[in-house]
Structures are given as C-alpha cells and as structure tokens.
Write a protein that holds these residues in place. Structure first.
Motif, PDB file in Angstrom:
ATOM      1  N   LYS A  22      14.124 -24.436  25.974  1.00  0.00           N
ATOM      2  CA  LYS A  22      14.381 -25.175  24.829  1.00  0.00           C
ATOM      3  C   LYS A  22      15.833 -25.163  24.801  1.00  0.00           C
ATOM      4  O   LYS A  22      16.404 -26.046  24.105  1.00  0.00           O
ATOM      5  CB  LYS A  22      14.312 -24.405  23.817  1.00  0.00           C
ATOM      6  CG  LYS A  22      14.396 -24.735  22.084  1.00  0.00           C
ATOM      7  CD  LYS A  22      13.826 -23.073  21.142  1.00  0.00           C
ATOM      8  CE  LYS A  22      13.752 -21.386  21.616  1.00  0.00           C
ATOM      9  NZ  LYS A  22      13.207 -21.107  20.721  1.00  0.00           N
ATOM     10  N   SER A  41      23.470 -19.606  14.628  1.00  0.00           N
ATOM     11  CA  SER A  41      22.897 -17.957  13.653  1.00  0.00           C
ATOM     12  C   SER A  41      23.271 -16.905  13.816  1.00  0.00           C
ATOM     13  O   SER A  41      24.824 -16.218  14.881  1.00  0.00           O
ATOM     14  CB  SER A  41      21.232 -17.890  14.634  1.00  0.00           C
ATOM     15  OG  SER A  41      20.964 -18.932  14.353  1.00  0.00           O
ATOM     16  N   ARG A  45      21.231  -8.917  18.304  1.00  0.00           N
ATOM     17  CA  ARG A  45      21.658  -8.542  20.539  1.00  0.00           C
ATOM     18  C   ARG A  45      22.769  -8.272  20.378  1.00  0.00           C
ATOM     19  O   ARG A  45      23.640  -9.224  19.677  1.00  0.00           O
ATOM     20  CB  ARG A  45      20.016  -9.641  20.452  1.00  0.00           C
ATOM     21  CG  ARG A  45      20.551 -10.829  21.084  1.00  0.00           C
ATOM     22  CD  ARG A  45      19.806 -11.278  22.687  1.00  0.00           C
ATOM     23  NE  ARG A  45      20.080 -13.053  22.445  1.00  0.00           N
ATOM     24  CZ  ARG A  45      21.363 -13.176  23.185  1.00  0.00           C
ATOM     25  NH1 ARG A  45      22.948 -12.489  22.742  1.00  0.00           N
ATOM     26  NH2 ARG A  45      21.725 -14.904  23.466  1.00  0.00           N
ATOM     27  N   ARG A  48      25.430 -12.096  25.451  1.00  0.00           N
ATOM     28  CA  ARG A  48      24.786 -12.431  27.026  1.00  0.00           C
ATOM     29  C   ARG A  48      27.157 -12.624  27.570  1.00  0.00           C
ATOM     30  O   ARG A  48      27.364 -12.936  27.162  1.00  0.00           O
ATOM     31  CB  ARG A  48      24.204 -13.504  27.223  1.00  0.00           C
ATOM     32  CG  ARG A  48      22.936 -12.792  27.190  1.00  0.00           C
ATOM     33  CD  ARG A  48      21.456 -13.793  27.073  1.00  0.00           C
ATOM     34  NE  ARG A  48      20.490 -12.547  27.113  1.00  0.00           N
ATOM     35  CZ  ARG A  48      19.579 -14.043  25.784  1.00  0.00           C
ATOM     36  NH1 ARG A  48      20.310 -15.633  25.842  1.00  0.00           N
ATOM     37  NH2 ARG A  48      18.452 -13.895  25.292  1.00  0.00           N
ATOM     38  N   TYR A  57      26.470 -17.728  18.763  1.00  0.00           N
ATOM     39  CA  TYR A  57      26.072 -17.043  17.933  1.00  0.00           C
ATOM     40  C   TYR A  57      26.816 -15.477  17.016  1.00  0.00           C
ATOM     41  O   TYR A  57      28.524 -15.611  17.258  1.00  0.00           O
ATOM     42  CB  TYR A  57      25.076 -15.090  18.097  1.00  0.00           C
ATOM     43  CG  TYR A  57      23.829 -15.957  18.237  1.00  0.00           C
ATOM     44  CD1 TYR A  57      22.395 -16.338  17.518  1.00  0.00           C
ATOM     45  CD2 TYR A  57      23.179 -15.869  20.199  1.00  0.00           C
ATOM     46  CE1 TYR A  57      21.679 -16.891  18.096  1.00  0.00           C
ATOM     47  CE2 TYR A  57      22.635 -16.365  19.842  1.00  0.00           C
ATOM     48  CZ  TYR A  57      21.347 -16.974  19.247  1.00  0.00           C
ATOM     49  OH  TYR A  57      19.337 -16.832  19.992  1.00  0.00           O
ATOM     50  N   GLU A  76      16.974 -18.097   6.292  1.00  0.00           N
ATOM     51  CA  GLU A  76      14.987 -17.428   7.516  1.00  0.00           C
ATOM     52  C   GLU A  76      15.663 -16.290   7.982  1.00  0.00           C
ATOM     53  O   GLU A  76      16.947 -16.551   8.521  1.00  0.00           O
ATOM     54  CB  GLU A  76      14.719 -18.914   8.188  1.00  0.00           C
ATOM     55  CG  GLU A  76      15.190 -19.068   8.834  1.00  0.00           C
ATOM     56  CD  GLU A  76      15.183 -18.406  10.790  1.00  0.00           C
ATOM     57  OE1 GLU A  76      14.333 -17.725  10.661  1.00  0.00           O
ATOM     58  OE2 GLU A  76      16.544 -18.318  11.115  1.00  0.00           O
ATOM     59  N   TYR A  85      16.804 -12.014  14.295  1.00  0.00           N
ATOM     60  CA  TYR A  85      18.202 -13.185  13.698  1.00  0.00           C
ATOM     61  C   TYR A  85      17.700 -13.618  12.545  1.00  0.00           C
ATOM     62  O   TYR A  85      16.939 -14.022  12.606  1.00  0.00           O
ATOM     63  CB  TYR A  85      16.818 -13.868  14.770  1.00  0.00           C
ATOM     64  CG  TYR A  85      17.493 -13.568  16.498  1.00  0.00           C
ATOM     65  CD1 TYR A  85      16.229 -12.995  17.304  1.00  0.00           C
ATOM     66  CD2 TYR A  85      17.809 -14.101  16.998  1.00  0.00           C
ATOM     67  CE1 TYR A  85      16.685 -12.587  18.210  1.00  0.00           C
ATOM     68  CE2 TYR A  85      18.257 -13.666  18.848  1.00  0.00           C
ATOM     69  CZ  TYR A  85      17.573 -12.459  19.328  1.00  0.00           C
ATOM     70  OH  TYR A  85      17.671 -12.625  20.182  1.00  0.00           O
ATOM     71  N   GLY A  86      18.758 -15.035  11.910  1.00  0.00           N
ATOM     72  CA  GLY A  86      18.431 -15.111  11.397  1.00  0.00           C
ATOM     73  C   GLY A  86      20.194 -16.095  10.551  1.00  0.00           C
ATOM     74  O   GLY A  86      20.949 -16.551  11.077  1.00  0.00           O
ATOM     75  N   THR A  87      19.046 -17.364   9.840  1.00  0.00           N
ATOM     76  CA  THR A  87      20.359 -18.988   9.614  1.00  0.00           C
ATOM     77  C   THR A  87      20.435 -18.949   8.764  1.00  0.00           C
ATOM     78  O   THR A  87      19.851 -18.188   7.295  1.00  0.00           O
ATOM     79  CB  THR A  87      19.575 -19.831   9.812  1.00  0.00           C
ATOM     80  OG1 THR A  87      18.079 -19.981  10.951  1.00  0.00           O
ATOM     81  CG2 THR A  87      19.577 -21.329   9.547  1.00  0.00           C
ATOM     82  N   GLU A 105      17.497 -23.970  16.401  1.00  0.00           N
ATOM     83  CA  GLU A 105      16.825 -23.731  17.657  1.00  0.00           C
ATOM     84  C   GLU A 105      16.199 -22.370  17.065  1.00  0.00           C
ATOM     85  O   GLU A 105      17.426 -21.135  17.659  1.00  0.00           O
ATOM     86  CB  GLU A 105      18.132 -23.978  19.103  1.00  0.00           C
ATOM     87  CG  GLU A 105      16.954 -23.839  20.325  1.00  0.00           C
ATOM     88  CD  GLU A 105      17.648 -23.044  21.608  1.00  0.00           C
ATOM     89  OE1 GLU A 105      19.071 -23.284  21.983  1.00  0.00           O
ATOM     90  OE2 GLU A 105      17.519 -21.809  21.813  1.00  0.00           O
ATOM     91  N   ILE A 106      15.269 -22.294  16.944  1.00  0.00           N
ATOM     92  CA  ILE A 106      14.686 -21.561  16.502  1.00  0.00           C
ATOM     93  C   ILE A 106      13.790 -21.279  16.589  1.00  0.00           C
ATOM     94  O   ILE A 106      12.660 -21.681  17.062  1.00  0.00           O
ATOM     95  CB  ILE A 106      15.109 -20.944  14.908  1.00  0.00           C
ATOM     96  CG1 ILE A 106      14.256 -21.986  14.087  1.00  0.00           C
ATOM     97  CG2 ILE A 106      16.686 -20.758  14.478  1.00  0.00           C
ATOM     98  CD1 ILE A 106      14.354 -21.966  12.675  1.00  0.00           C
ATOM     99  N   GLU A 107      12.807 -19.823  16.468  1.00  0.00           N
ATOM    100  CA  GLU A 107      11.732 -19.461  17.197  1.00  0.00           C
ATOM    101  C   GLU A 107      10.483 -19.998  15.797  1.00  0.00           C
ATOM    102  O   GLU A 107      11.025 -19.750  14.759  1.00  0.00           O
ATOM    103  CB  GLU A 107      11.079 -17.762  17.855  1.00  0.00           C
ATOM    104  CG  GLU A 107      11.937 -16.974  16.869  1.00  0.00           C
ATOM    105  CD  GLU A 107      11.330 -16.515  15.654  1.00  0.00           C
ATOM    106  OE1 GLU A 107      11.401 -16.900  14.265  1.00  0.00           O
ATOM    107  OE2 GLU A 107      10.224 -16.387  15.591  1.00  0.00           O
TER     108      GLU A 107
END
Ligand code: 5GP
Length: 220
Positions: A22, A41, A45, A48, A57, A76, A85-87, A105-107
């Motif tokens: 994705k 978002s 976490r 990286r 992020y 959300e 994780y949130g938008t 790009e979210i789950e």
C-alpha cells in the motif's frame, strides 16, 4: 445525474492488508499528482529511520494522543499492533482548504469510522493477488518470525473481509497497473465523472471477477 465538474476536493481512503504494498502505491500516486496531498496522521509509535515529524506522521506520546481524542480532534482513530493511530480533522480539511484532494493511507478499522463520518470520502481497497503472495512478501521482508507471519496472515484474512465497505477494489499484482488504477480513480472522483472508473475498478466488478486474494475468502 448531472456530470458537471466537481468543485469540492475529495478525501480518498486507501486501505489494504499489511504486506499488500500500500505505501509504495500511495507514495507513487501522491508523488505524481500536484493536486493530491497525503493526510498526515498522528501516531504513538516511534519514528523509523528517515521518518520526519510533521511530514510522515505527527509523532506523539500516548498522553498527548489521548488528550487529542478527548478534545475530539480526530475523525477516526484505531489501535494497530499495540500503537495508536489517528486522522485529525485538520489532516483532511487542511488539504481540502488548499483546493487539493487528500489521500488517507489507513487501516480498515479507521476506514470504517471515516465511512460513518465523512460522506464525501471515497474508499479504495488494495488487495494482494493471493494469500500465498502476501505470505511470500511478508517472509521476503525477512524481519518477522514464523509465528508473527502466521499472526499477520490471520489479521490479513480478517482485513480482507472488510471489502464490503469499499467503493473500489484494486489488485496489487503489477505495481504499475495498481498505481495507474488508483490514479484513474482519483481522476474520476476529481472530475465527478465516475462511470468508467466504477465499471473498471468498482467493488462489484472486482467481486464478480473473484479478484485476487478475495477469491480465497470463505463464503458466508
Ligand atoms: P505503520 O506503523 O507501518 O506506518 O502503519 C501501520 C498501519 O497503520 C498501516 O496499515 C497504516 O496504513 C495505518 N495507519 C497509518 N495512519 C493511520 C491513521 O491515522 N489511522 C488509522 N486507523 N490507521 C493508520
């Protein structure tokens, strides 16, 4: 229905089971389109290597994240792999105020919440060609132990069953084709002329074809 050009930009949500590729697809789509921005978002976490705060992020600790939840700053939010994780509303409405479409790009849990709360949003589900390819990709990363891979595959199976909440389904078999398909969907939504994109990539078309790994889902 009238087919006049749309004036309000649109949020496009892209979800996929982990290991579907994705991020690669979304980066290519946004990178090629000056009128399309990423929604940035918030997450708890850690960053990286190479990731930048405020670009990839907004990296926050759990306390700050929960304060934002309490203040109703998120459209959300969801837990994924033990992290939050949130938008934010701003992540969507900022690009829209600049006249740009916005790609999230979210789950899948987050996508379902957006569906409840943003009537203007459109939903694209990226699907691996088969569960075997997904497993091979997860193994190919070389980062996860077998039991972790088994767990991720089980999660992926669950995530695939979320397909009914999506407007479009794209098989990520050949990367360039998947990128072209998502770009076509964005262009169709932007112009308000969705007919061809729906005919080619709409969920019903994909399901009728038994698309990719979706064909392996148990029927209910
Ligand atoms: P990663 O930690 O690998 O960047 O992302 C893990 C998962 O969280 C990915 O599936 C990614 O799409 C998803 N994700 C990223 N941002 C958000 C968000 O704001 N909300 C939700 N619900 N999921 C997100």
């Amino acid at each position: 229905m009238a087919t006049s050009a749309r004036v309000v930009p649109v949020p496009i949500v892209v979800s996929a089971p982990s290991g579907t590729g994705k991020t690669t697809v979304c980066r290519a789509v946004v990178g090629a389109d000056p009128k399309l921005e990423f929604s940035i978002s918030h997450t708890t976490r850690t960053a990286r290597p190479g990731e930048r705060d405020g670009v990839d992020y907004h990296f926050v600790d759990e306390e700050a994240f929960l304060a934002l939840v309490k203040d109703e700053r998120f459209v959300e939010h969801a837990e994924y792999n033990g992290k939050l994780y949130g938008t934010s509303h701003e992540a969507i409405d900022g690009p829209i105020a600049r006249g740009c479409d916005v790609l999230l790009e979210i789950e899948v849990q987050g996508a379902a919440q957006i569906r409840e709360r943003r009537e203007d949003a459109r939903f694209v589900f990226l699907v691996p060609p088969s569960l075997a390819t997904l497993e091979a990709r997860l193994r190919g990363r070389g980062t996860d132990a077998s039991e972790v891979i088994a767990k991720r595959l089980a999660i992926a199976g669950n995530e695939l069953s979320a397909v009914s909440g999506f407007d479009y389904v794209v098989i990520n078999d050949h990367l360039e084709d998947a990128i072209a398909a998502v770009r076509e969907i964005v262009a169709a939504e932007r112009s308000g002329q969705r007919g061809d994109a729906v005919a080619r990539h709409g969920r019903e078309t994909a399901l009728a074809r038994g698309a990719g790994a979706l064909a392996e889902l148990p029927s209910d």
